[in-house]
Motif scaffolding. Structure first.
Motif, PDB file in Angstrom:
ATOM      1  N   VAL A  81       0.848  -1.188   0.000  1.00 35.84           N
ATOM      2  CA  VAL A  81       0.000   0.000   0.000  1.00 35.84           C
ATOM      3  C   VAL A  81       0.886   1.242   0.000  1.00 35.84           C
ATOM      4  O   VAL A  81       2.105   1.138   0.102  1.00 35.84           O
ATOM      5  N   THR A  82       0.267   2.422  -0.069  1.00 31.70           N
ATOM      6  CA  THR A  82       1.033   3.664  -0.014  1.00 31.70           C
ATOM      7  C   THR A  82       1.405   3.985   1.435  1.00 31.70           C
ATOM      8  O   THR A  82       0.807   3.448   2.372  1.00 31.70           O
ATOM      9  N   ALA A  83       2.363   4.879   1.589  1.00 27.62           N
ATOM     10  CA  ALA A  83       2.763   5.311   2.932  1.00 27.62           C
ATOM     11  C   ALA A  83       1.584   5.959   3.660  1.00 27.62           C
ATOM     12  O   ALA A  83       1.420   5.789   4.869  1.00 27.62           O
ATOM     13  N   GLN A  84       0.754   6.677   2.919  1.00 27.63           N
ATOM     14  CA  GLN A  84      -0.415   7.316   3.519  1.00 27.63           C
ATOM     15  C   GLN A  84      -1.397   6.267   4.047  1.00 27.63           C
ATOM     16  O   GLN A  84      -1.954   6.419   5.137  1.00 27.63           O
ATOM     17  N   GLN A  85      -1.600   5.205   3.277  1.00 28.12           N
ATOM     18  CA  GLN A  85      -2.509   4.146   3.730  1.00 28.12           C
ATOM     19  C   GLN A  85      -1.930   3.424   4.942  1.00 28.12           C
ATOM     20  O   GLN A  85      -2.665   3.064   5.862  1.00 28.12           O
ATOM     21  N   TYR A  86      -0.624   3.211   4.953  1.00 24.01           N
ATOM     22  CA  TYR A  86       0.002   2.594   6.127  1.00 24.01           C
ATOM     23  C   TYR A  86      -0.187   3.502   7.345  1.00 24.01           C
ATOM     24  O   TYR A  86      -0.529   3.038   8.432  1.00 24.01           O
ATOM     25  N   GLY A  87       0.058   4.793   7.157  1.00 22.41           N
ATOM     26  CA  GLY A  87      -0.097   5.743   8.262  1.00 22.41           C
ATOM     27  C   GLY A  87      -1.488   5.699   8.863  1.00 22.41           C
ATOM     28  O   GLY A  87      -1.657   5.789  10.080  1.00 22.41           O
ATOM     29  N   LYS A  88      -2.491   5.531   8.022  1.00 19.97           N
ATOM     30  CA  LYS A  88      -3.862   5.415   8.520  1.00 19.97           C
ATOM     31  C   LYS A  88      -4.041   4.155   9.361  1.00 19.97           C
ATOM     32  O   LYS A  88      -4.779   4.147  10.349  1.00 19.97           O
TER      33      LYS A  88
END
Length: 88
Positions: free
Chosen positions: A37-44
Motif C-alpha cells: 500500500v502507499t505510505a499514507q494508507q500505512y499511516g492510517k
C-alpha cells in the motif's frame, strides 16, 4: 471504534507498532511496501483509521522481528487461564 490516543495521534492499541518502527528507524513507506500500500494508507493503519488485518500484522511482525503477540498485545492472550472444573 473509539481508541484512547497516547501521543502524536497514535492510538494506544497501535503504540507498540509505532514505537518498534521508530526504534528501528523504519519509515512508513518501508512498512507500506511490506503490505503493498502507499505510505499514507500505512499511516492510517498505524493511527487506527484503517483496521490492520491478521495477515498484515503477521507481515509487520516479520519485518520488525518482533513476535505478533508483543507487537499487538491487546489482541492476543499469552496468560494461562486456570481450569475451572475437574476432569471426570
Amino acid at each position: 471504534m473509539i481508541y484512547s490516543v497516547v501521543k502524536g495521534g497514535v492510538p494506544k492499541m497501535h503504540m507498540h507498532l509505532y514505537e518498534a518502527r521508530k526504534k528501528q528507524k523504519i519509515t512508513q513507506a518501508d512498512m507500506a511496501e511490506v503490505i503493498g500500500v502507499t505510505a499514507q494508507q500505512y499511516g492510517k493503519r498505524e493511527r487506527g483509521e484503517i483496521s490492520i488485518s491478521l495477515e498484515e500484522s503477521h507481515l509487520f511482525s516479520q519485518k520488525l522481528g518482533i513476535s505478533i503477540d508483543k507487537l499487538f498485545p491487546e489482541y492476543f492472550f499469552n496468560v494461562n487461564v486456570p481450569k475451572m472444573h475437574k476432569q471426570i
